[in-house]
Design an enzyme around this catalytic site. Structure first.
Site, PDB file in Angstrom:
ATOM      1  N   LEU A  54       0.871  -1.253  -0.042  1.00 39.24           N
ATOM      2  CA  LEU A  54      -0.098   0.147   0.147  1.00 39.24           C
ATOM      3  C   LEU A  54       0.916   1.390  -0.014  1.00 39.24           C
ATOM      4  CD1 LEU A  54      -2.883  -1.256   2.295  1.00 39.24           C
ATOM      5  CD2 LEU A  54      -3.039  -0.650  -0.033  1.00 39.24           C
ATOM      6  N   ASN A  85       7.146  -3.223   3.855  1.00 42.24           N
ATOM      7  CA  ASN A  85       8.312  -2.543   3.232  1.00 42.24           C
ATOM      8  C   ASN A  85       8.008  -1.057   2.944  1.00 42.24           C
ATOM      9  OD1 ASN A  85       6.582  -3.194   1.001  1.00 42.24           O
ATOM     10  ND2 ASN A  85       8.283  -3.547  -0.413  1.00 42.24           N
ATOM     11  N   ASP A 145       9.174  -8.948   3.370  1.00 42.57           N
ATOM     12  CA  ASP A 145       8.999  -9.200   1.479  1.00 42.57           C
ATOM     13  C   ASP A 145       9.779  -7.853   0.720  1.00 42.57           C
ATOM     14  OD1 ASP A 145       7.622 -10.213  -0.806  1.00 42.57           O
ATOM     15  OD2 ASP A 145       6.676  -8.193  -0.810  1.00 42.57           O
ATOM     16  N   ASN A 271       9.558  -9.205  -9.193  1.00 42.05           N
ATOM     17  CA  ASN A 271      10.314 -10.118  -8.345  1.00 42.05           C
ATOM     18  C   ASN A 271       9.402 -10.989  -7.539  1.00 42.05           C
ATOM     19  OD1 ASN A 271      12.701 -11.317  -6.939  1.00 42.05           O
ATOM     20  ND2 ASN A 271      12.947  -9.448  -5.639  1.00 42.05           N
ATOM     21  N   ASP A 298       0.328  -9.758  -4.598  1.00 41.40           N
ATOM     22  CA  ASP A 298       1.508  -8.873  -4.432  1.00 41.40           C
ATOM     23  C   ASP A 298       1.415  -7.649  -5.414  1.00 41.40           C
ATOM     24  OD1 ASP A 298       4.106  -8.276  -4.392  1.00 41.40           O
ATOM     25  OD2 ASP A 298       5.202  -9.729  -5.489  1.00 41.40           O
ATOM     26  N   PRO A 316      11.046  -3.482  -9.683  1.00 46.66           N
ATOM     27  CA  PRO A 316      10.363  -4.532  -9.948  1.00 46.66           C
ATOM     28  C   PRO A 316       8.770  -4.430  -9.274  1.00 46.66           C
ATOM     29  CG  PRO A 316      11.650  -5.284  -7.944  1.00 46.66           C
ATOM     30  CD  PRO A 316      12.025  -3.728  -8.482  1.00 46.66           C
ATOM     31  N   GLY A 317       7.843  -5.169  -9.925  1.00 44.02           N
ATOM     32  CA  GLY A 317       6.507  -5.104  -9.424  1.00 44.02           C
ATOM     33  C   GLY A 317       5.604  -4.533 -10.374  1.00 44.02           C
TER      34      GLY A 317
HETATM   35  N1  LIG Z   1       7.180  -8.038  -5.961  1.00 42.92           N
HETATM   36  C1  LIG Z   1       7.802  -6.942  -6.430  1.00 42.92           C
HETATM   37  O1  LIG Z   1       8.326  -7.054  -7.679  1.00 42.92           O
HETATM   38  N2  LIG Z   1       7.972  -5.995  -5.835  1.00 42.92           N
HETATM   39  C2  LIG Z   1       7.868  -5.638  -4.431  1.00 42.92           C
HETATM   40  C3  LIG Z   1       8.917  -6.045  -3.631  1.00 42.92           C
HETATM   41  C4  LIG Z   1       9.781  -7.150  -4.057  1.00 42.92           C
HETATM   42  O2  LIG Z   1       9.296  -8.262  -3.819  1.00 42.92           O
HETATM   43  O3  LIG Z   1      10.634  -6.964  -4.827  1.00 42.92           O
HETATM   44  C5  LIG Z   1       7.582  -4.222  -4.294  1.00 42.92           C
HETATM   45  O4  LIG Z   1       7.360  -3.864  -3.030  1.00 42.92           O
HETATM   46  O5  LIG Z   1       7.555  -3.559  -5.216  1.00 42.92           O
END
Ligand SMILES: NC(=O)N[C@@H](CC(=O)O)C(=O)O
EC number: 3.5.2.3
Length: 420
Positions: A54, A85, A145, A271, A298, A316-317
């Site tokens: 969030l 995080n 995470d 990721n 995620d 990433p994400g």
């Molecule tokens: N899943 C993702 O690609 N990103 C996650 C954290 C992470 O697991 O790298 C994030 O907080 O953006």
């Protein structure tokens, strides 16, 4: 007028019936309720996400508890677990209580904070796990995470610590020494593109270690975003031995593959990375079998400057909340009981979220979502409620549309639109 009457609704795929929502619960009293024509629509227990980013506090330009909650409600969710995080990291009672309070203020879904395992996610010393557990936020799941709890001694300590209150360590399984500089799945495509690979074994080695640690300690382990066929085999064996392990898969790992990296479009950077089509097939099978227990989004919103740049520099994400159910429908088909199980009942049970994931029977809390399975929609990032735009499905036609979502009997979404 009081309450809602969902006329001719199919409850989790069953024969058409009438469902009344009144005073926060499913009721038998139809008198004076506002009628919603629900012929052809399916009611599911409100979806529950074990893995949502969030971004508040710290990166409110990418998402806030409120915008993420709205995205969740529009995706059919009534509860989400917020990852730790943030900035500052949710590693103290103060921060988890702040996130929990912001969730209550937004009032669109139940926001259950996840606490960090280690101080600052740095993997050096245990965070104030006990203080977070006894805080108003009542934290039960802990995760670093984004980072793996790589030190086996610390992982063991964490598992021992949470055992006292039947808590869970949710591991981001990534052996960091095997993924230094990694940009995508290690395989044929990474070789062709000249990008540093993230090998499957980096995930599998940590899961293998952690199921042994969880077995040794007798504690509960949850594996975040499982992405490889080999991980499925490790989990299958562990479950057969009775290890207290649960696992999640993301919608994107059930659908997308590493071939998409050939576009060099960072929207596909995530990721763990997108894997191969044989991994995708193994993950689907594992989800149906129950070796993988749940689908978790995620949902990882990122600001434009963090995504619209060179692949190597992009974070990433990808977004997930507003498209998850559609992706799962396209992957599993209209197997409503299975979908209700993997996206609502089981995640609610794992997280211990009372009142969520329950049968839609008279007297039950009215946490539910109403889906039109025959609708199709073209994903337009500009229309998403999330503050970020990093969806990999831009311009894609997806099946299913959320018509309404109810949280304790109050609509958070009606006619496909957020109520507030
Ligand atoms: N899943 C993702 O690609 N990103 C996650 C954290 C992470 O697991 O790298 C994030 O907080 O953006």
């Amino acid at each position: 007028m009081s309450g809602f009457l969902l006329k001719g609704v199919s409850v989790v795929g069953g024969a058409p019936t009438d469902l009344v929502i009144r005073d926060g619960v499913i009721s038998a009293d139809k008198s004076g309720a506002e009628v919603i024509d629900a012929a052809g629509l399916v009611a599911l227990p409100g979806l529950v996400d074990l893995h949502t980013h969030l971004r508040e506090p710290g990166r409110e330009d990418a998402e806030t508890v409120e915008t993420g909650s709205r995205a969740a409600a529009l995706g059919g969710y009534t509860a989400v677990c917020a990852m730790a995080n943030t900035s500052p990291v949710a590693d103290t009672a103060g921060v988890v209580e702040q996130v929990w309070r912001l969730g209550r203020e937004a009032g669109l879904v139940d926001v259950q904070p996840i606490g960090a395992v280690t101080v600052g996610l740095a993997g050096k010393q245990l965070a104030e796990v006990g203080a977070m557990a006894t805080s108003a936020a009542n934290v039960r799941i802990f995760s670093d995470d984004g980072f793996c709890v790589a030190d086996p001694r610390l992982m063991r300590r964490a598992l021992e610590y949470v055992k006292a209150f039947d808590g869970i360590i949710a591991q981001h399984a990534e052996e960091p020494r095997l993924t230094e500089g990694a940009q995508m799945h290690e395989g044929e495509v990474s070789t062709r593109l000249g990008l540093t690979g993230w090998p499957a074994v980096a995930e599998e080695a940590i899961i293998a270690r952690d199921v042994l640690l969880a077995e040794h300690v007798g504690s509960r382990l949850h594996v975040c975003h499982v992405s490889t066929a080999g991980s499925v085999e490790v989990l299958r064996q562990a479950k057969a031995r009775g290890v207290r392990v649960t696992a999640e898969v993301t919608p994107h790992h059930l659908l997308l593959t590493d071939e998409l990296a050939a576009s060099y479009d960072p929207v596909f950077k995530v990721n763990p990375p997108l894997r191969t089509s044989s991994d995708v097939a193994a993950l689907r099978e594992a989800l149906v079998e129950g070796v993988i227990d749940v689908v978790a989004t995620d949902h990882a919103p990122h600001a434009v400057e963090d995504k619209e740049c060179e692949w190597a520099y992009a974070r990433p994400g990808m977004l997930g909340l507003e498209t998850a159910l559609s992706i799962v429908i396209s992957v599993l088909g209209e197997r409503w009981d299975l979908i209700a199980d993997r996206m609502s009942r089981t995640p609610a049970r794992i997280a211990g979220l009372a009142g969520h994931g329950t049968d839609l029977a008279v007297g039950s809390p009215a946490n539910l979502t109403l889906v039109d399975p025959s609708a199709r929609r073209v994903v337009d990032p500009a229309e998403l409620a999330s503050r970020s735009r990093n969806t990999p499905y831009s311009g894609t036609t997806l099946p299913g549309r959320i018509v309404a979502t109810f949280l304790r009997g109050e609509p958070t979404v009606l006619d496909g639109k957020a109520v507030k």
